[in-house]
Write an enzyme that holds these catalytic residues in place. Structure first.
Site, PDB file in Angstrom:
ATOM      1  CE1 TYR A 245     -24.081  -0.988 -61.679  1.00 42.13           C
ATOM      2  CE2 TYR A 245     -24.774   1.358 -62.629  1.00 42.13           C
ATOM      3  CZ  TYR A 245     -23.530   0.351 -61.460  1.00 42.13           C
ATOM      4  OH  TYR A 245     -23.114   1.627 -61.036  1.00 42.13           O
ATOM      5  CB  VAL A 285     -12.113  -7.145 -63.525  1.00 39.58           C
ATOM      6  CG1 VAL A 285     -12.457  -7.514 -61.754  1.00 39.58           C
ATOM      7  CG2 VAL A 285     -12.520  -7.579 -64.470  1.00 39.58           C
TER       8      VAL A 285
END
Length: 407
Positions: A245, A285
């Site tokens: 990331y 999420v």
């Protein structure tokens, strides 16, 4: 009328259909989770600040829209890109937008939603026209929350594609998957490194280019109010996921986004006495995050460590709006970023997650991560696992897009 029973069918973390009633109830839950304004709220039908939320139908952009409406009393425009009901249901964002528009209308908030490509100039023109004709020719806030696989440059027609890759060498990480019987498995996955112009392509899609284009487009039409403030939503994340990331292709795009913020901040300060910041949000999420190798495992473990101590996106965006509107002081780090992720990156929390990560296997994962919560959160992205919804009943799927005339 197009009523039918909708069962949750998925391929991995991607669901084929969405549940309209579940999406509606989820939006209701988010609205109800917003605390009452600290200052006197804008009365129903009152003239709140004018805001534009780009990426208003999902994840943090949805949270920004709902928090802005319920906490600040914003009016204005939400922009997103969703699919209408057809052979399949509409996308979850389609139904969430309809539900958000309904709540806005019930509370007297004049919020128009546009469905189109935010990267293109046609949507920008439509936004400018609405701001001029409907909202007094001024914009007070712009929230930028766009995650996309590709972008077409309006000037050249060139199509750029973003990729999720490490930089320099292959990246092998643990990841969480579920087998055909829904049993959790901790496996390893290897991602090959960026090559060619992968980094430049990803920056062109996910960096600050389009955000800056929006600001320039609106400024050239004299639509930025005095004190205009803009925030682009971003993420840094844990050292456990940094290689794929923050240190990968997406990280390069985020660094470009932050550099763009500094450029825009200087420019807006000189022209309208305004501000530009990036907001570093914490883990959640989302439909975007579940596509990143290792993130599902990380978020499940984080929930296992923190439980209810995790701050949901709606809570984080309430905090951001409070800072942007002056309810609380604007709290910036040394890079000029609003940090809403300090609870996630606290050393004690990261140490606990790292310890669980190191011992996580298919046999031990159920005792280390909150997989029940994680599974429910994934299903809730599509309107499933929402309390109070009868999933055995037929539901109307042909929900119309809210139009400006509805308000």
């Amino acid at each position: 009328m197009s009523e039918r029973v909708i069962a949750p069918k998925s391929r991995g973390f991607l669901f084929l259909d969405s549940h309209p009633d579940g999406c509606r109830r989820l939006v209701d839950e988010m609205w109800q989770a917003v605390p009452a304004p600290v200052a006197a709220p804008v009365a129903d039908g009152g003239e709140g600040p004018v805001a534009l939320v780009i990426g208003s139908s999902a994840g943090y952009g949805l949270a920004a829209t709902i928090a802005g409406l319920a906490r600040v009393g914003i009016r204005g425009i939400g922009v997103c890109f969703e699919k209408a009901p057809a052979r399949r249901t509409g996308t979850a964002g389609w139904y969430r937008t309809a539900a958000t528009a309904r709540l806005a209308r019930e509370h007297g908030r004049d919020m128009v939603f546009l469905n189109g490509d935010a990267f293109g100039d046609a949507v920008k023109e439509e936004v400018a026209e609405l701001l001029t004709e409907r909202f007094g020719g001024r914009l007070d806030y712009l929230i930028y929350s766009v995650a996309a696989p590709r972008r077409t440059d309006p000037d050249t027609g060139e199509v750029y594609a973003s990729v999720l890759k490490p930089v320099g060498s292959p990246y092998t990480t643990k990841t969480l998957v579920f087998d055909e019987s829904a049993a959790p498995e901790v496996t390893e996955v290897t991602t090959e490194p960026a090559e060619g112009d992968d980094i430049e392509q990803t920056v062109a899609v996910m960096g600050g280019t389009d955000w800056e284009r929006w600001i320039t487009f609106l400024a050239d039409r004299s639509l930025l109010a005095d004190g205009f403030t803009t925030a682009a939503l971003s993420y840094i994340g844990s050292p456990l996921t940094a290689a794929i990331y923050r240190q990968g292709t997406i990280g390069a795009a985020k660094a470009h986004l932050e550099a763009t913020a500094r450029t825009l901040d200087e420019r807006l300060g000189k022209t309208v006495g305004g501000r530009a910041v990036t907001s570093v949000n914490a883990a959640a999420v989302t439909q975007s995050s579940t596509a990143i190798p290792g993130i599902a495992l990380y978020v499940g473990l984080l929930r296992g460590v923190l439980g209810e101590g995790m701050v949901a996106p709606i809570g984080q965006l309430v905090e951001l709006w409070d800072q942007l509107t002056g309810v609380r002081p604007l709290d910036l780090d040394d890079e000029g970023r609003v940090r809403l992720d300090t609870w996630e990156l606290a050393p004690a929390v990261q140490d606990a997650v790292a310890e669980r990560w190191s011992t996580a296997t298919s046999d031990s994962i159920t005792g280390l991560a909150d997989l029940g919560w994680f599974g429910d959160e994934v299903r809730r992205l599509y309107g499933f696992s929402v309390p109070g919804v009868d999933y055995t009943a037929a539901v109307e799927t042909d929900v119309p897009w809210p139009t400006a005339e509805d308000f």
